[in-house]
Motif scaffolding. Structure first.
Motif, PDB file in Angstrom:
ATOM      1  N   SER A  72      79.740 -11.954  52.427  1.00 21.40           N
ATOM      2  CA  SER A  72      79.234 -12.631  51.228  1.00 21.40           C
ATOM      3  C   SER A  72      77.800 -12.244  50.879  1.00 21.40           C
ATOM      4  N   ALA A  73      77.170 -11.408  51.706  1.00 25.11           N
ATOM      5  CA  ALA A  73      75.810 -10.964  51.395  1.00 25.11           C
ATOM      6  C   ALA A  73      75.843  -9.982  50.229  1.00 25.11           C
ATOM      7  N   HIS A  74      74.814 -10.025  49.406  1.00 25.06           N
ATOM      8  CA  HIS A  74      74.702  -9.102  48.277  1.00 25.06           C
ATOM      9  C   HIS A  74      73.669  -8.034  48.619  1.00 25.06           C
ATOM     10  N   ILE A  75      74.082  -6.769  48.563  1.00 28.78           N
ATOM     11  CA  ILE A  75      73.191  -5.647  48.863  1.00 28.78           C
ATOM     12  C   ILE A  75      73.035  -4.813  47.604  1.00 28.78           C
ATOM     13  N   GLY A  76      71.808  -4.717  47.092  1.00 25.97           N
ATOM     14  CA  GLY A  76      71.557  -3.972  45.870  1.00 25.97           C
ATOM     15  C   GLY A  76      71.346  -2.491  46.117  1.00 25.97           C
ATOM     16  N   SER A  77      70.808  -1.802  45.126  1.00 30.43           N
ATOM     17  CA  SER A  77      70.561  -0.361  45.223  1.00 30.43           C
ATOM     18  C   SER A  77      69.249  -0.094  45.965  1.00 30.43           C
ATOM     19  N   SER A  78      69.118   1.117  46.521  1.00 30.08           N
ATOM     20  CA  SER A  78      67.915   1.538  47.244  1.00 30.08           C
ATOM     21  C   SER A  78      67.564   0.543  48.345  1.00 30.08           C
ATOM     22  N   VAL A  79      68.574   0.192  49.138  1.00 28.91           N
ATOM     23  CA  VAL A  79      68.388  -0.733  50.247  1.00 28.91           C
ATOM     24  C   VAL A  79      68.796  -0.032  51.540  1.00 28.91           C
ATOM     25  N   LEU A  80      67.958  -0.139  52.572  1.00 30.89           N
ATOM     26  CA  LEU A  80      68.286   0.390  53.894  1.00 30.89           C
ATOM     27  C   LEU A  80      68.380  -0.759  54.881  1.00 30.89           C
TER      28      LEU A  80
END
Length: 301
Positions: A200-208
């Motif tokens: 359910s976590a939201h991971i956006g763009s340009s994320v490490l």
């Protein structure tokens, strides 16, 4: 195979103190790797296999982190001599060497240049000091027997804003030859390297998401976020444009943006430090040793 590389040190300041009080800039965690590991990967790609680290305050931390270099198919030795003395000894022994600062990211020259150092006799004949510079020598003859050109540094890390920007530049693939931990490609959405990320976590763009991290349920990592190794993000957290230092635990429902965050506090991107003593907001996630995650062995909290 190219001649040996002597690695000295130029900076002894701690750009993230007191959030990250280690004075050893060479082992600063950047995009999931210590700065010196990024440098070793550059040197290996450039064809170097033999390295010698000069004596200095960083040497013991570097030695714990990189050892004898077998992981990178390199031979690494450690010396009790300072940078200039070690360089001159290496020149006498091998006839050539290159000098690199172990605590700065460097730009390697184009393929039509050869990284080389002058001979010892040429150093004696030249009034300029070459101790902290790349020595770039083109294949065609110069008017002088050798030419010295200052190194072009990828980045000078003098404050938290520089550090924040460097992490994101590597994650976004903006620096040639720089690869984030887990080898995410430019534009890749995110990379969880031996980490737990809730569905359910939201991971956006340009994320490490680095090594051994944990992102709890309903956490939101918007664009431009870096979780260095061992970081934990609590339930319903919301992060935007944030770099999290290794082994930092962020409590549930915390909202942070435009910051560099450590176990005891944070910097905003204007350079202001905000100490946070509330363990429900920030705390240390685990006690991994420095050689694994970059966490200083004695962290002031």
């Amino acid at each position: 195979m190219k001649g040996p590389v002597v690695l000295g040190y130029q900076s002894a300041h701690a750009p993230l103190s007191p959030v990250w009080p280690s004075t050893h800039q060479a082992v600063l965690p950047i995009a999931g790797k210590a700065l010196v590991i990024h440098l070793l990967e550059q040197l290996r790609s450039a064809g170097f296999r033999h390295l010698r680290f000069a004596a200095g305050p960083q040497q013991s931390s570097i030695r714990r982190r990189v050892g004898d270099g077998l992981e990178w198919d390199m031979t690494i030795r450690y010396s009790d001599l300072g940078g200039d003395d070690l360089r001159n000894q290496t020149l006498v022994e091998f006839g050539e060497c290159s000098f690199v600062c172990a605590d700065q990211l460097q730009h390697f020259p184009e393929e039509d240049k050869v990284i080389a150092s002058p001979t010892l006799d040429q150093i004696r004949d030249c009034p300029r000091s070459v101790a902290s510079e790349w020595n770039l020598q083109r294949p065609e003859p110069f008017a002088r027997p050798w030419s010295t050109v200052s190194a072009y540094q990828y980045w000078s890390i003098t404050n938290a804003s520089d550090y924040h920007a460097l992490n994101l530049a590597i994650v976004n693939g903006e620096l040639e030859g720089m690869v984030a931990a887990g080898n995410p490609g430019p534009g890749q959405r995110w990379r969880a390297w031996r980490s737990e990320v809730a569905r359910s976590a939201h991971i956006g763009s340009s994320v490490l998401v680095g090594d051994h991290c944990k992102v709890h349920a309903h956490a939101q990592l918007d664009s431009q976020c870096v979780l260095n190794n061992g970081a934990i993000v609590g339930r319903h957290c919301h992060l935007h444009n944030v770099v999290v230092l290794p082994n930092t635990q962020i409590g549930p429902r915390v909202r942070l943006r435009d910051a560099v965050v450590g176990p005891a506090g944070m910097f905003d991107l204007a350079g202001r430090y905000w100490p946070i003593r509330n363990p429900d907001i920030l705390s240390t996630s685990r006690s991994y040793a420095e050689q694994k995650t970059g966490l200083p062995e004695q962290l002031a909290v």
